[in-house]
Design an enzyme around this catalytic site. Structure first.
Site, short mmCIF file in Angstrom:
data_model
loop_
_atom_site.label_atom_id
_atom_site.label_comp_id
_atom_site.label_asym_id
_atom_site.label_seq_id
_atom_site.Cartn_x
_atom_site.Cartn_y
_atom_site.Cartn_z
N ALA A 8 31.24 115.43 -8.01
CA ALA A 8 31.23 114.13 -8.39
C ALA A 8 31.76 113.50 -8.42
CB ALA A 8 32.28 114.89 -9.58
N THR A 84 39.92 116.38 -10.48
CA THR A 84 39.97 117.44 -10.41
C THR A 84 40.05 118.74 -11.41
OG1 THR A 84 41.06 117.92 -8.95
CG2 THR A 84 39.72 117.72 -7.84
N ASN A 160 47.38 124.17 0.85
CA ASN A 160 46.43 124.61 -0.30
C ASN A 160 45.58 124.02 -0.20
OD1 ASN A 160 45.02 125.05 -2.36
ND2 ASN A 160 46.35 123.89 -4.00
N HIS A 313 17.57 99.93 23.54
CA HIS A 313 17.81 99.93 25.24
C HIS A 313 18.74 99.62 25.50
CE1 HIS A 313 15.08 96.37 24.40
NE2 HIS A 313 15.23 96.44 25.74
#
Length: 398
Positions: A8, A84, A160, A313
Protein backbone atom coordinates in the site's frame (compact mmCIF):
# COMPACT_ATOMS: atom_id res chain seq x y z
CA UNK A 1 -1.94 -20.84 4.04
CA UNK A 2 -3.02 -17.34 3.00
CA UNK A 3 -0.23 -14.89 2.21
CA UNK A 4 -0.74 -11.18 2.85
CA UNK A 5 1.42 -8.93 0.67
CA UNK A 6 1.78 -5.40 2.03
CA UNK A 7 1.82 -3.16 -1.05
CA UNK A 8 0.00 0.00 0.00
CA UNK A 9 2.94 2.36 0.45
CA UNK A 10 4.15 5.01 -1.94
CA UNK A 11 7.85 4.44 -1.35
CA UNK A 12 9.10 7.97 -0.70
CA UNK A 13 12.70 6.79 -0.34
CA UNK A 14 12.64 5.99 -4.05
CA UNK A 15 12.25 9.72 -4.67
CA UNK A 16 10.93 10.79 -8.06
CA UNK A 17 10.61 7.22 -9.38
CA UNK A 18 7.42 6.75 -7.35
CA UNK A 19 5.78 10.05 -8.22
CA UNK A 20 3.73 8.26 -10.87
CA UNK A 21 4.37 4.59 -10.05
CA UNK A 22 3.83 2.84 -6.68
CA UNK A 23 7.06 1.29 -5.47
CA UNK A 24 5.77 -2.31 -5.65
CA UNK A 25 5.20 -1.75 -9.38
CA UNK A 26 8.75 -0.63 -10.17
CA UNK A 27 10.40 -2.97 -12.68
CA UNK A 28 12.70 -5.80 -11.65
CA UNK A 29 13.71 -7.75 -14.76
CA UNK A 30 10.57 -9.05 -16.47
CA UNK A 31 8.02 -8.22 -13.76
CA UNK A 32 7.11 -5.57 -11.19
CA UNK A 33 8.76 -5.98 -7.81
CA UNK A 34 5.51 -7.10 -6.15
CA UNK A 35 5.07 -9.90 -8.68
CA UNK A 36 8.38 -11.41 -7.58
CA UNK A 37 7.00 -11.40 -4.04
CA UNK A 38 3.78 -13.08 -5.19
CA UNK A 39 5.78 -15.67 -7.12
CA UNK A 40 7.81 -16.59 -4.04
CA UNK A 41 4.65 -16.92 -1.93
CA UNK A 42 2.97 -19.20 -4.48
CA UNK A 43 6.12 -21.30 -4.87
CA UNK A 44 6.15 -21.72 -1.07
CA UNK A 45 2.62 -23.12 -1.10
CA UNK A 46 0.34 -20.14 -0.46
CA UNK A 47 -3.21 -21.07 -1.51
CA UNK A 48 -4.52 -17.49 -1.60
CA UNK A 49 -2.93 -14.06 -1.92
CA UNK A 50 -4.33 -11.01 -0.12
CA UNK A 51 -2.73 -7.82 -1.42
CA UNK A 52 -3.06 -4.72 0.74
CA UNK A 53 -3.21 -1.71 -1.57
CA UNK A 54 -3.35 2.05 -1.14
CA UNK A 55 -1.26 4.38 -3.27
CA UNK A 56 -1.54 3.32 -6.91
CA UNK A 57 -4.11 0.65 -6.01
CA UNK A 58 -5.61 0.51 -9.50
CA UNK A 59 -2.22 -0.25 -11.08
CA UNK A 60 -1.74 -3.24 -8.80
CA UNK A 61 -5.30 -4.52 -9.26
CA UNK A 62 -5.04 -4.26 -13.03
CA UNK A 63 -1.74 -6.10 -13.03
CA UNK A 64 -2.82 -9.13 -11.00
CA UNK A 65 -6.53 -9.34 -11.65
CA UNK A 66 -8.34 -12.15 -9.81
CA UNK A 67 -5.66 -14.86 -9.93
CA UNK A 68 -1.89 -15.22 -10.05
CA UNK A 69 -0.37 -18.47 -11.29
CA UNK A 70 -3.64 -20.22 -10.56
CA UNK A 71 -3.94 -18.86 -7.01
CA UNK A 72 -6.85 -16.55 -6.08
CA UNK A 73 -5.96 -12.92 -5.40
CA UNK A 74 -8.05 -10.68 -3.15
CA UNK A 75 -7.47 -7.07 -2.20
CA UNK A 76 -7.69 -5.04 0.98
CA UNK A 77 -7.50 -1.25 1.03
CA UNK A 78 -5.43 0.67 3.56
CA UNK A 79 -7.16 4.04 3.55
CA UNK A 80 -4.17 5.99 4.89
CA UNK A 81 -0.53 5.11 5.44
CA UNK A 82 -0.56 4.42 9.18
CA UNK A 83 2.01 1.67 9.41
CA UNK A 84 2.49 -2.02 8.71
CA UNK A 85 0.22 -3.27 11.50
CA UNK A 86 -2.54 -1.03 10.15
CA UNK A 87 -1.96 -2.44 6.66
CA UNK A 88 -2.27 -5.99 8.00
CA UNK A 89 -5.41 -5.05 9.95
CA UNK A 90 -6.97 -3.90 6.68
CA UNK A 91 -6.57 -7.46 5.38
CA UNK A 92 -7.86 -9.20 8.53
CA UNK A 93 -11.38 -9.75 7.20
CA UNK A 94 -9.95 -11.94 4.42
CA UNK A 95 -7.98 -14.21 6.76
CA UNK A 96 -9.15 -17.60 7.96
CA UNK A 97 -6.58 -19.80 9.66
CA UNK A 98 -2.78 -19.51 9.59
CA UNK A 99 -1.37 -16.77 7.40
CA UNK A 100 1.92 -15.31 6.22
CA UNK A 101 2.86 -11.65 5.88
CA UNK A 102 5.34 -10.41 3.28
CA UNK A 103 6.51 -6.97 2.27
CA UNK A 104 5.60 -6.06 -1.30
CA UNK A 105 8.95 -4.36 -1.86
CA UNK A 106 11.38 -7.14 -0.89
CA UNK A 107 12.99 -10.03 -2.74
CA UNK A 108 12.51 -13.55 -1.35
CA UNK A 109 13.07 -17.10 -2.56
CA UNK A 110 10.20 -19.54 -2.61
CA UNK A 111 12.29 -22.31 -1.04
CA UNK A 112 13.10 -20.06 1.93
CA UNK A 113 9.46 -19.16 2.47
CA UNK A 114 8.45 -22.81 2.25
CA UNK A 115 10.65 -23.50 5.29
CA UNK A 116 9.20 -20.49 7.07
CA UNK A 117 5.63 -21.64 6.44
CA UNK A 118 6.24 -25.07 8.04
CA UNK A 119 5.04 -23.92 11.46
CA UNK A 120 3.71 -20.85 13.27
CA UNK A 121 4.51 -18.46 14.76
CA UNK A 122 7.75 -17.87 12.90
CA UNK A 123 9.80 -14.92 11.72
CA UNK A 124 12.13 -14.80 8.73
CA UNK A 125 15.73 -13.99 9.68
CA UNK A 126 18.68 -13.05 7.51
CA UNK A 127 22.40 -12.87 8.32
CA UNK A 128 24.14 -9.56 7.59
CA UNK A 129 27.64 -8.19 8.16
CA UNK A 130 26.43 -5.03 9.93
CA UNK A 131 23.21 -5.75 11.85
CA UNK A 132 23.23 -2.41 13.70
CA UNK A 133 21.04 -0.80 11.00
CA UNK A 134 18.25 -3.37 11.32
CA UNK A 135 15.90 -4.99 13.77
CA UNK A 136 18.20 -7.57 15.40
CA UNK A 137 17.01 -10.91 16.74
CA UNK A 138 18.19 -12.31 20.06
CA UNK A 139 17.76 -16.08 19.99
CA UNK A 140 17.95 -19.01 22.38
CA UNK A 141 18.27 -22.16 20.33
CA UNK A 142 15.30 -22.23 17.95
CA UNK A 143 13.39 -19.47 19.74
CA UNK A 144 13.48 -15.69 19.34
CA UNK A 145 13.65 -14.04 22.76
CA UNK A 146 13.90 -10.39 21.71
CA UNK A 147 13.90 -8.04 18.71
CA UNK A 148 15.83 -4.78 19.11
CA UNK A 149 15.70 -1.94 16.59
CA UNK A 150 19.14 -0.72 15.45
CA UNK A 151 21.03 -1.65 18.63
CA UNK A 152 24.48 -0.20 19.23
CA UNK A 153 25.72 -3.61 20.38
CA UNK A 154 23.82 -6.27 18.37
CA UNK A 155 23.34 -9.61 20.11
CA UNK A 156 23.53 -11.56 16.81
CA UNK A 157 23.98 -10.97 13.10
CA UNK A 158 20.42 -12.21 12.48
CA UNK A 159 18.05 -9.44 11.40
CA UNK A 160 14.32 -9.24 10.90
CA UNK A 161 13.58 -9.81 7.20
CA UNK A 162 10.02 -8.52 7.52
CA UNK A 163 8.33 -11.80 6.66
CA UNK A 164 6.24 -13.82 9.11
CA UNK A 165 4.10 -16.92 9.50
CA UNK A 166 1.37 -16.31 12.08
CA UNK A 167 -1.28 -18.48 13.74
CA UNK A 168 -4.92 -17.56 13.14
CA UNK A 169 -5.40 -15.90 16.54
CA UNK A 170 -2.84 -13.19 15.62
CA UNK A 171 -5.67 -11.21 14.00
CA UNK A 172 -6.85 -10.42 17.54
CA UNK A 173 -3.52 -8.74 18.34
CA UNK A 174 -3.36 -6.16 15.54
CA UNK A 175 -4.82 -3.17 17.35
CA UNK A 176 -1.49 -1.86 18.64
CA UNK A 177 -1.00 1.80 19.66
CA UNK A 178 0.91 4.24 17.48
CA UNK A 179 4.68 4.31 17.85
CA UNK A 180 6.78 7.43 18.42
CA UNK A 181 6.82 8.05 14.69
CA UNK A 182 3.03 7.99 14.52
CA UNK A 183 2.54 4.55 12.95
CA UNK A 184 1.10 1.24 14.06
CA UNK A 185 4.05 -1.11 13.78
CA UNK A 186 4.00 -4.80 12.91
CA UNK A 187 6.97 -5.30 15.23
CA UNK A 188 4.65 -4.43 18.13
CA UNK A 189 2.34 -7.21 16.98
CA UNK A 190 5.35 -9.55 16.96
CA UNK A 191 6.07 -8.54 20.57
CA UNK A 192 2.52 -9.54 21.51
CA UNK A 193 2.93 -12.88 19.74
CA UNK A 194 6.16 -13.50 21.66
CA UNK A 195 4.43 -12.70 24.94
CA UNK A 196 1.94 -15.50 24.27
CA UNK A 197 4.52 -18.20 23.63
CA UNK A 198 7.61 -19.26 21.72
CA UNK A 199 8.38 -17.49 18.44
CA UNK A 200 10.45 -19.59 16.06
CA UNK A 201 12.56 -18.38 13.17
CA UNK A 202 13.82 -19.57 9.80
CA UNK A 203 17.07 -18.26 8.32
CA UNK A 204 16.60 -17.14 4.72
CA UNK A 205 19.27 -17.71 2.08
CA UNK A 206 18.17 -14.65 0.14
CA UNK A 207 16.41 -11.47 1.18
CA UNK A 208 16.66 -7.91 0.00
CA UNK A 209 14.75 -4.82 1.03
CA UNK A 210 14.32 -2.70 -2.12
CA UNK A 211 13.79 0.76 -0.68
CA UNK A 212 16.15 3.15 -2.49
CA UNK A 213 17.12 3.65 -6.14
CA UNK A 214 20.48 1.89 -5.92
CA UNK A 215 18.72 -1.08 -4.33
CA UNK A 216 16.42 -1.20 -7.35
CA UNK A 217 19.60 -1.50 -9.42
CA UNK A 218 20.82 -4.34 -7.21
CA UNK A 219 17.47 -6.11 -7.43
CA UNK A 220 17.79 -6.07 -11.21
CA UNK A 221 21.38 -7.26 -10.98
CA UNK A 222 20.08 -10.28 -9.04
CA UNK A 223 17.10 -11.08 -11.27
CA UNK A 224 18.17 -10.18 -14.81
CA UNK A 225 17.79 -11.26 -17.54
CA UNK A 226 14.44 -12.69 -16.44
CA UNK A 227 12.71 -15.88 -15.43
CA UNK A 228 12.52 -17.30 -18.97
CA UNK A 229 16.10 -16.58 -19.99
CA UNK A 230 17.50 -19.01 -22.52
CA UNK A 231 14.20 -20.44 -23.68
CA UNK A 232 13.76 -20.61 -27.42
CA UNK A 233 10.59 -18.57 -27.11
CA UNK A 234 12.53 -15.58 -25.80
CA UNK A 235 15.77 -15.50 -27.82
CA UNK A 236 16.75 -15.23 -31.46
CA UNK A 237 13.99 -12.81 -32.36
CA UNK A 238 13.48 -11.66 -35.93
CA UNK A 239 14.11 -8.11 -34.71
CA UNK A 240 17.81 -8.82 -34.06
CA UNK A 241 19.91 -7.62 -37.01
CA UNK A 242 22.37 -10.25 -38.33
CA UNK A 243 25.24 -7.79 -37.83
CA UNK A 244 24.45 -7.42 -34.11
CA UNK A 245 26.53 -9.28 -31.51
CA UNK A 246 24.88 -10.78 -28.44
CA UNK A 247 26.93 -12.44 -25.69
CA UNK A 248 25.93 -14.00 -22.39
CA UNK A 249 22.46 -14.18 -20.86
CA UNK A 250 20.37 -11.84 -23.00
CA UNK A 251 16.62 -11.95 -23.58
CA UNK A 252 15.16 -10.04 -26.51
CA UNK A 253 11.38 -10.08 -26.28
CA UNK A 254 9.03 -10.29 -29.23
CA UNK A 255 8.64 -6.86 -30.81
CA UNK A 256 12.02 -5.50 -29.63
CA UNK A 257 14.56 -4.52 -32.31
CA UNK A 258 18.35 -4.60 -32.24
CA UNK A 259 20.08 -2.71 -35.03
CA UNK A 260 23.29 -3.36 -36.98
CA UNK A 261 26.57 -2.99 -35.17
CA UNK A 262 24.96 -3.31 -31.74
CA UNK A 263 26.87 -5.25 -29.06
CA UNK A 264 24.95 -6.56 -26.05
CA UNK A 265 26.74 -8.32 -23.20
CA UNK A 266 24.39 -9.85 -20.68
CA UNK A 267 22.75 -10.21 -18.36
CA UNK A 268 20.30 -7.98 -20.18
CA UNK A 269 16.60 -7.87 -20.97
CA UNK A 270 15.09 -5.96 -23.87
CA UNK A 271 11.35 -5.64 -23.38
CA UNK A 272 8.79 -5.66 -26.17
CA UNK A 273 8.62 -2.54 -28.32
CA UNK A 274 12.06 -1.21 -27.38
CA UNK A 275 14.80 -0.47 -29.92
CA UNK A 276 18.58 -0.43 -29.59
CA UNK A 277 21.07 0.97 -32.07
CA UNK A 278 22.53 1.05 -34.55
CA UNK A 279 26.08 0.76 -33.20
CA UNK A 280 25.05 0.90 -29.53
CA UNK A 281 26.79 -0.94 -26.69
CA UNK A 282 24.76 -2.43 -23.83
CA UNK A 283 26.61 -4.18 -21.01
CA UNK A 284 26.27 -5.20 -17.42
CA UNK A 285 22.94 -5.97 -15.76
CA UNK A 286 20.69 -3.78 -17.92
CA UNK A 287 16.94 -3.54 -18.37
CA UNK A 288 15.60 -1.74 -21.44
CA UNK A 289 11.89 -1.21 -20.77
CA UNK A 290 8.87 -1.44 -23.04
CA UNK A 291 8.97 1.13 -25.80
CA UNK A 292 12.34 2.53 -24.70
CA UNK A 293 14.83 3.70 -27.33
CA UNK A 294 18.63 3.56 -27.24
CA UNK A 295 20.08 5.53 -30.13
CA UNK A 296 23.13 5.42 -32.39
CA UNK A 297 26.51 4.97 -30.68
CA UNK A 298 25.00 5.05 -27.18
CA UNK A 299 26.59 3.08 -24.33
CA UNK A 300 24.36 1.79 -21.55
CA UNK A 301 26.05 0.08 -18.63
CA UNK A 302 24.38 -1.66 -15.69
CA UNK A 303 21.25 0.49 -15.73
CA UNK A 304 17.46 0.44 -15.68
CA UNK A 305 15.56 2.28 -18.41
CA UNK A 306 11.86 2.28 -17.65
CA UNK A 307 9.12 2.25 -20.26
CA UNK A 308 9.35 4.80 -23.09
CA UNK A 309 12.68 6.25 -21.95
CA UNK A 310 14.90 7.57 -24.74
CA UNK A 311 18.69 7.95 -24.71
CA UNK A 312 19.77 10.05 -27.69
CA UNK A 313 22.75 9.23 -29.87
CA UNK A 314 26.34 9.61 -28.69
CA UNK A 315 25.37 9.38 -24.99
CA UNK A 316 26.64 7.40 -22.00
CA UNK A 317 24.51 6.15 -19.10
CA UNK A 318 26.11 4.05 -16.38
CA UNK A 319 24.76 2.54 -13.13
CA UNK A 320 21.67 4.73 -13.36
CA UNK A 321 17.89 4.53 -13.12
CA UNK A 322 15.84 6.38 -15.75
CA UNK A 323 12.13 6.81 -15.05
CA UNK A 324 9.30 6.54 -17.53
CA UNK A 325 9.46 8.79 -20.61
CA UNK A 326 12.85 10.29 -19.77
CA UNK A 327 14.44 11.84 -22.89
CA UNK A 328 18.19 12.43 -22.96
CA UNK A 329 19.43 14.78 -25.63
CA UNK A 330 22.31 13.79 -27.91
CA UNK A 331 25.67 13.69 -26.17
CA UNK A 332 24.28 13.48 -22.62
CA UNK A 333 26.81 11.81 -20.33
CA UNK A 334 26.19 10.53 -16.82
CA UNK A 335 29.16 10.21 -14.47
CA UNK A 336 29.16 7.18 -12.19
CA UNK A 337 32.47 7.25 -10.31
CA UNK A 338 34.17 9.37 -7.66
CA UNK A 339 37.87 9.87 -8.29
CA UNK A 340 38.65 9.61 -4.58
CA UNK A 341 37.34 6.04 -4.57
CA UNK A 342 34.71 6.66 -1.89
CA UNK A 343 31.16 5.37 -2.33
CA UNK A 344 28.86 7.67 -4.25
CA UNK A 345 26.47 9.72 -2.08
CA UNK A 346 22.83 10.38 -3.06
CA UNK A 347 19.84 12.17 -1.54
CA UNK A 348 17.06 10.22 0.17
CA UNK A 349 14.16 12.19 1.65
CA UNK A 350 16.31 15.30 1.91
CA UNK A 351 19.32 13.61 3.52
CA UNK A 352 22.64 12.76 1.90
CA UNK A 353 23.21 9.02 2.19
CA UNK A 354 26.05 6.77 1.09
CA UNK A 355 24.93 4.32 -1.57
CA UNK A 356 27.69 1.91 -0.52
CA UNK A 357 28.51 1.64 -4.22
CA UNK A 358 31.77 2.72 -5.77
CA UNK A 359 29.88 3.24 -9.01
CA UNK A 360 26.48 4.87 -9.10
CA UNK A 361 25.18 7.32 -11.66
CA UNK A 362 21.98 9.34 -11.64
CA UNK A 363 18.31 8.92 -10.77
CA UNK A 364 16.08 10.64 -13.30
CA UNK A 365 12.41 10.98 -12.49
CA UNK A 366 9.57 10.51 -14.98
CA UNK A 367 9.58 12.93 -17.90
CA UNK A 368 13.06 14.40 -17.33
CA UNK A 369 14.52 15.96 -20.50
CA UNK A 370 18.13 17.02 -21.04
CA UNK A 371 19.55 19.37 -23.62
CA UNK A 372 22.32 18.20 -25.92
CA UNK A 373 25.78 17.78 -24.42
CA UNK A 374 24.45 17.74 -20.84
CA UNK A 375 26.76 16.31 -18.17
CA UNK A 376 25.25 14.84 -14.99
CA UNK A 377 27.39 14.19 -11.92
CA UNK A 378 27.45 10.90 -10.01
CA UNK A 379 24.72 10.68 -7.37
CA UNK A 380 22.51 13.42 -8.82
CA UNK A 381 18.73 13.08 -8.65
CA UNK A 382 16.51 15.00 -11.08
CA UNK A 383 12.89 15.33 -10.05
CA UNK A 384 9.93 14.52 -12.26
CA UNK A 385 9.76 16.76 -15.33
CA UNK A 386 13.12 18.49 -14.72
CA UNK A 387 14.91 20.12 -17.67
CA UNK A 388 18.53 20.96 -18.47
CA UNK A 389 19.98 23.45 -20.91
CA UNK A 390 22.27 22.46 -23.79
CA UNK A 391 25.84 22.02 -22.56
CA UNK A 392 24.85 22.26 -18.89
CA UNK A 393 26.85 20.53 -16.15
CA UNK A 394 24.44 19.28 -13.48
CA UNK A 395 26.31 18.94 -10.18
CA UNK A 396 23.38 19.14 -7.73
CA UNK A 397 19.92 17.67 -7.38
CA UNK A 398 16.98 19.62 -8.77
Amino acid sequence: MHAVILAAGRGTRMGPLTETTPKPMLPVADAPLVEHVADAAVEAGADELVVTVGYGADRIREHFGETHRGVPVRYAVQQSQRGTADALAAAAAHLDGEFAVLNGDSLYRGADLERLFESTPRIGAYRVDDPSQYGVLTVDGDVVTDVQEKPADPATNLVNAGVYAFPAETVDLLDVPESDRGERELTDVVARVMARGDLGYAVLDEWMDVGRPWELLEANERRLPGRDAGSEAHTGRDGVHPDATIRGDVVVEEGATVGPGVVIEGPALLRTGCSVGPNAYVRGATLIGEGAHVGHAVEIKNSVLMADATVGHLSYVGDSVLGRSVNLGAGTNVANLRHDGDPVVATVKGERVSTGRRKFGAVLGPGVKTGIQTGINAGVTLSSGARTDPGEMVLRDR
